[in-house]
Motif scaffolding. Structure first.
Motif, PDB file in Angstrom:
ATOM      1  N   TYR A 221      71.613 -47.847  38.385  1.00  0.00           N
ATOM      2  CA  TYR A 221      72.073 -47.425  39.720  1.00  0.00           C
ATOM      3  C   TYR A 221      70.925 -46.804  40.525  1.00  0.00           C
ATOM      4  O   TYR A 221      70.822 -47.003  41.741  1.00  0.00           O
ATOM      5  CB  TYR A 221      73.218 -46.424  39.592  1.00  0.00           C
ATOM      6  CG  TYR A 221      74.555 -47.045  39.273  1.00  0.00           C
ATOM      7  CD1 TYR A 221      75.101 -48.038  40.082  1.00  0.00           C
ATOM      8  CD2 TYR A 221      75.298 -46.625  38.163  1.00  0.00           C
ATOM      9  CE1 TYR A 221      76.332 -48.606  39.803  1.00  0.00           C
ATOM     10  CE2 TYR A 221      76.531 -47.191  37.864  1.00  0.00           C
ATOM     11  CZ  TYR A 221      77.040 -48.178  38.689  1.00  0.00           C
ATOM     12  OH  TYR A 221      78.252 -48.731  38.410  1.00  0.00           O
TER      13      TYR A 221
ATOM     14  N   GLN B  38      71.616 -46.667  44.426  1.00  0.00           N
ATOM     15  CA  GLN B  38      72.973 -46.103  44.471  1.00  0.00           C
ATOM     16  C   GLN B  38      72.940 -44.742  43.768  1.00  0.00           C
ATOM     17  O   GLN B  38      73.409 -44.572  42.644  1.00  0.00           O
ATOM     18  CB  GLN B  38      73.957 -47.061  43.798  1.00  0.00           C
ATOM     19  CG  GLN B  38      74.058 -48.416  44.478  1.00  0.00           C
ATOM     20  CD  GLN B  38      75.022 -49.360  43.779  1.00  0.00           C
ATOM     21  OE1 GLN B  38      75.932 -48.925  43.056  1.00  0.00           O
ATOM     22  NE2 GLN B  38      74.832 -50.660  43.977  1.00  0.00           N
TER      23      GLN B  38
ATOM     24  N   ASN C 171      76.193 -42.838  42.409  1.00  0.00           N
ATOM     25  CA  ASN C 171      76.682 -43.423  41.157  1.00  0.00           C
ATOM     26  C   ASN C 171      75.783 -43.054  39.986  1.00  0.00           C
ATOM     27  O   ASN C 171      76.246 -42.809  38.862  1.00  0.00           O
ATOM     28  CB  ASN C 171      76.755 -44.947  41.281  1.00  0.00           C
ATOM     29  CG  ASN C 171      77.887 -45.404  42.175  1.00  0.00           C
ATOM     30  OD1 ASN C 171      78.849 -44.668  42.364  1.00  0.00           O
ATOM     31  ND2 ASN C 171      77.786 -46.591  42.733  1.00  0.00           N
TER      32      ASN C 171
END
Length: 741
Positions: free
Chosen positions: A168, A173, A176
Motif C-alpha cells: 500500500y 495508499q 491503508n
C-alpha cells in the motif's frame, strides 16, 4: 565409440528397469527411511539458507527433491520448490523464482498444505514487490493471510500484514498502509516477534513521514531502530539509518541527515560485501561442480556424446530392442501389482466387516447411555425441584437471621447440582448432534452487557473488574442464536472469574471481516489469573478436563464448561483457540459468522401478571396433575404468588375426569405417575378436547422424548426445576395472549 554405444544401451536398460521397480509399491520401511532422509536434507538446507550458504542449500534441496518424487511425496515436493524459489529470489533471479514458486503452489494445493502454501504466497508477493508490481504482490499477500487464518496461525500474520502495508505504501495508499502496520504491531507484540516489530515500526514511521507527521514519524522510526539494535538485526538497522537520513532531510536538519547517511553507507557496504561473497562467481562454480575432476569428466562426456552422433542408426536399433525389453518388464510389473491388489481387497473386505460390527456396538452403547441419562436425570431433577422450590420459599418468608446463611448455602448447593445435571445433558445433546441453531434478532452489545451484569456479583466476590470493549465498526443488531452465544460467554467469563483473584477481565467483541451483511465476529475473553500450563492446554476442551484434582477442589466447577463451549462453537460453524501462560493469565478467542439485521427489536415484558386485573385472574382455572405431595405444594405456592389459583389431583385417571366435568384454561401435567401416565392421560383428553392448553410439567428433558410429547398432544413442555420467570412467561402467553386473539 562402440564401447560408448554399449554403455549407453546398458544405461537405458537399467534406467527403465529402475523406473519399472519404482512403479511397484516401495516397502513401507524403505519409504520411511527415504522420508527421514528428505526431512533431514530439508532441515539442513534451511540451516544453510539461514547462514546465507545458498548453494549448499540448493544441493541439499536437489537431493531431497529427487527422493520426494521417488515416493510421490507431494507435500515435501511443494515445500522444496518453495525453498528453491526463495533461494532464486535471494540470488536475484526473479523470473526463475516465479516459475519455481508456481510449481510449489501447484503441489501444495494438491497436498492441501495450507501452512506452507501461505509461506509460498508470501514469497511470490515479495518477488512481485521486487519487480515493482505492487498490486499483484498485494493479491498474493492477501492469499497468504487467508491461508494462515485458515490454520489459526495468527503469529505468522504479523509479517504478512507488514508486507501488505509495504505494498500500500508503494501504491501511495498511505492510510491503508498505516492500518495494516498498526494491526501488524498488535500481532507482533502479542506473539513477541521483535524482529518483525522493529521492521513494522520503521515502515510505519516512513509512512507517517509521507503524510507530513514528521515528529511522530521520528519517534516511531527510533522505536524500530532501538529494537533492531537490541536484537542485532543489521539489515533493519541499516534501513533505519537511511529512513532517518531522509526524514531529517525533510526537516531541513542537514547535519543530522548527513550523520545518519554516513552510518547507512558504512553499514550498507559491509552488508553488500557479505552478500557479494555468497553470490560470487566462485560460489556459483562451487555450486555446479564440487571439484575440478567432476568438471573435467563432464566435459569429456560432452565430447564423446558429440562423437557418437555418427552412430545414430545403430543407436536407433539398440533403442528398439530396449523398448521391447521395457514392455516385457512393465507387463510383469502389472501382473505382480494385480496380485497385490487382489490381496489388499480381501483384507479391506475383512476390515470393513469388523468396522460394521464395531459401529453397531457403538450405536447400541450410545442408546444405552442416552436411556441411562434420561432415567438418572429424571430421578435427580424431581427431588431437586423440591429442594430449590422450598429453599426459595423459605428465603422469601422472612427467615431468622441465623437461618439465612444456611438457606443460601442450601440454595447454592441445589443450583450447583442443577447446573451439573444441565451440563451433562448439554454435552449429551452436543455429542448426539441434537442441538439445532435457533436464530433470532437481538442486540449483541446489550446481550454482552447483560451477561457481564449477571456475572458481576461473582466477579466482585473475587475483587475483579469486568471490562467490555465493543468495536465501533460492528453493528449492534444481529440475526443469530443469541442463547448459544450467551452460553459461550457465560462459560468463558465464569471460567475466568473462577481462576482470577484481585484482577481484571476484558471482554472484547471485534469485527474480523465483512461481506455485505455477513460478518465474521471475533470475541476475546482475557484475564490475568493463574494461567494454564502448556501441557494442560492440549486437553482443555475435553469433557471433565481441568488443571488438576487440587484445582478442582480449590476453585470448583464440573470441568464441562469448556467442552460445552467448543461444542456450541462448532455448531455455530466457528472456531476457538487460546493463549495462556502460568502466573500471567489466559485469553480465549473465538470467531463465529453472524448476519447483521436491520429489524427493530421490541422490548419484552418483564413482570407478566402484575398489570392484570385481580378479578380477571380469579376467573382463570388451572389444574395441577402431580403425584408428589411436596411438588404439589410448591407448584401451588408459585401459582398463588402470581395470584393464580388451581385444583390439584395426583393421578392421570382423576385428571381426565376433572377435565370432563370442569372447564380449565391450563393443565400442568406430570409425566410419571401411578396408574395411567401423563402421556396417556393427555391422549385421552385430546380425544374430546383439542383446544385445551396442556403443559408437560416434567423432569424429562432428553430430546428423544420430544416427538412423543408432540404425538401425545402437549401444547409445550416446562422442565423441572424451572425458573419462575420462564414459567410465568409461558402461562401468560397461554392465558392472556390467547384470550386476546
Amino acid at each position: 565409440m562402440k564401447s560408448q554405444i554399449i554403455k549407453t544401451f546398458a544405461f537405458i536398460i537399467f534406467f527403465f528397469a529402475g523406473l519399472n521397480l519404482q512403479a511397484q509399491d516401495i516397502p513401507q520401511k524403505e519409504e520411511e527411511v527415504i522420508q527421514s532422509t528428505i526431512n533431514y536434507n530439508i532441515s539442513i538446507a534451511q540451516k544453510n539458507i539461514d547462514n546465507n550458504e545458498f548453494y549448499k542449500a540448493q544441493s541439499d534441496l536437489d537431493q531431497a527433491l529427487d527422493l520426494a518424487y521417488q515416493i510421490k511425496d507431494h507435500r515435501s515436493i511443494g515445500l522444496i520448490y518453495s525453498k528453491i524459489g526463495k533461494i532464486q529470489f535471494i540470488s536475484e533471479e526473479p523470473v526463475e523464482a516465479l516459475k519455481t514458486l508456481f510449481k510449489a503452489v501447484e503441489k501444495q494445493r494438491f497436498a492441501e498444505d495450507n501452512l506452507n502454501i501461505a509461506e509460498t504466497y508470501k514469497t511470490i508477493g515479495n518477488v512481485f514487490m521486487s519487480r515493482n508490481e505492487y498490486s499483484r504482490a498485494l493479491d498474493y499477500y492477501n492469499s497468504a493471510q487467508g491461508a494462515f487464518e485458515q490454520e489459526n496461525l495468527y503469529d505468522y500474520i504479523a509479517e504478512t500484514k507488514m508486507y501488505k502495508g509495504d505494498a500500500y505504501y508503494n501504491l501511495k495508499q498511505f492510510d491503508n498502509a498505516i492500518e495494516q502496520y498498526e494491526e501488524a504491531i498488535s500481532l507482533a507484540k502479542r506473539y513477541q516477534n521483535n524482529k518483525i516489530l522493529s521492521s513494522i515500526y520503521l515502515n510505519l514511521g516512513k509512512t507517517k513521514a509521507e503524510l507530513g507527521d514528521l515528529t511522530d514519524a521520528e519517534n516511531t522510526i527510533n522505536q524500530g531502530l532501538t529494537l533492531a539494535i537490541k536484537e542485532k538485526h543489521r539489515g533493519i538497522v541499516n534501513n533505519a539509518y537511511k529512513a532517518l537520513s531522509d526524514l531529517y532531510t525533510k526537516k531541513e536538519d542537514y547535519k543530522q541527515a548527513n550523520s545518519y547517511l554516513q552510518k547507512h553507507l558504512v553499514l550498507n557496504d559491509s552488508i553488500l560485501a557479505v552478500k557479494r561473497s555468497y553470490l560470487s562467481p566462485e560460489k556459483r562454480l562451487d555450486k555446479l561442480y564440487n571439484n575440478p575432476i567432476e568438471y573435467q569428466l563432464e566435459k569429456e562426456a560432452d565430447l564423446e556424446k558429440e562423437a557418437s552422433s555418427t552412430w545414430l542408426e545403430k543407436l536407433t536399433t539398440i533403442l528398439s530392442i530396449a523398448l521391447i525389453t521395457i514392455l516385457s518388464l512393465l507387463t510383469l510389473s502389472l501382473y505382480k501389482n494385480n496380485n497385490i491388489r487382489l490381496k489388499s481387497n480381501n483384507i479391506l473386505h475383512k476390515k470393513n466387516a469388523e468396522l460394521t460390527i464395531a459401529m453397531e456396538k457403538a450405536e447400541l452403547a450410545t442408546k444405552t447411555k442416552a436411556n441411562f441419562l434420561s432415567t438418572v436425570t429424571h430421578e435427580l431433577r424431581t427431588p431437586l425441584y423440591a429442594v430449590t422450590g422450598l429453599t426459595n420459599m423459605l428465603l422469601e418468608e422472612d427467615p431468622k437471621p441465623a437461618q439465612i446463611q444456611h438457606l443460601k448455602s442450601l440454595k447454592f448447593s441445589g443450583d450447583y447440582l442443577l447446573t451439573f445435571i444441565n451440563d451433562i445433558l448439554q454435552i449429551n445433546k452436543i455429542e448426539a448432534n441434537k442441538v439445532d441453531i435457533e436464530p433470532e434478532v437481538f442486540n449483541l452489545k446489550k446481550k454482552a452487557e447483560n451477561v457481564i451484569s449477571a456475572l458481576n456479583n461473582s466477579a466482585l466476590d473475587n475483587n475483579i473488574k469486568l471490562h467490555l470493549e465493543y468495536d465501533r465498526e460492528l453493528p449492534t443488531n444481529f440475526n443469530a442464536d443469541q442463547l448459544k452465544i450467551s452460553q459461550i460467554l457465560i462459560n468463558l467469563i465464569g471460567n475466568s472469574i473462577k481462576f482470577t483473584k484481585d484482577g481484571d477481565i476484558w471482554i472484547r467483541i471485534i469485527k474480523q471481516s465483512q461481506n455485505d451483511n455477513n460478518y465474521e465476529v471475533r470475541y476475546e475473553v482475557e484475564d490475568n489469573g493463574i494461567g494454564i500450563s502448556e501441557e494442560k492446554q492440549q486437553n482443555m476442551f475435553e469433557s471433565f478436563s481441568q488443571g488438576s484434582i487440587q484445582i478442582n477442589r480449590k476453585y470448583g466447577g464440573t470441568g464441562l464448561g469448556l467442552s460445552i463451549v467448543k461444542g456450541l462453537i462448532d455448531i455455530l460453524k466457528g472456531k476457538i483457540y487460546m493463549k495462556s501462560e502460568l502466573g500471567k493469565g489466559t485469553t480465549f478467542f473465538f470467531e463465529i459468522p453472524m448476519k447483521k439485521s436491520n429489524e427493530v427489536i421490541v422490548e419484552k415484558k418483564a413482570n407478566y401478571f402484575n398489570e392484570v386485573d385481580e378479578i380477571e385472574l380469579s376467573n382463570i382455572k388451572i389444574l395441577v396433575v402431580e403425584d408428589n405431595k411436596i411438588n404439589q405444594m410448591i407448584t401451588k405456592k408459585i401459582l398463588n404468588k402470581m395470584k393464580l389459583y388451581c385444583d390439584v389431583v395426583d393421578n392421570g385417571e382423576d385428571a381426565v375426569e376433572q377435565v370432563k366435568t370442569t372447564k380449565y384454561d391450563v393443565v400442568l401435567m406430570d409425566i410419571h405417575m401411578p396408574g395411567i401416565s401423563g402421556m396417556e392421560a393427555t391422549k385421552i383428553i385430546r380425544s374430546f378436547d383439542k383446544e385445551l392448553t396442556i403443559f408437560a410439567l416434567t423432569a424429562v428433558t432428553i430430546e428423544d422424548k420430544m416427538q412423543e410429547f408432540d404425538e401425545a398432544g402437549f401444547t409445550d413442555i416446562i422442565p423441572k426445576p424451572f425458573k419462575q420467570e420462564e414459567f410465568e412467561k409461558k402461562l401468560f402467553n397461554a392465558l392472556m395472549l390467547t384470550e386476546k386473539e
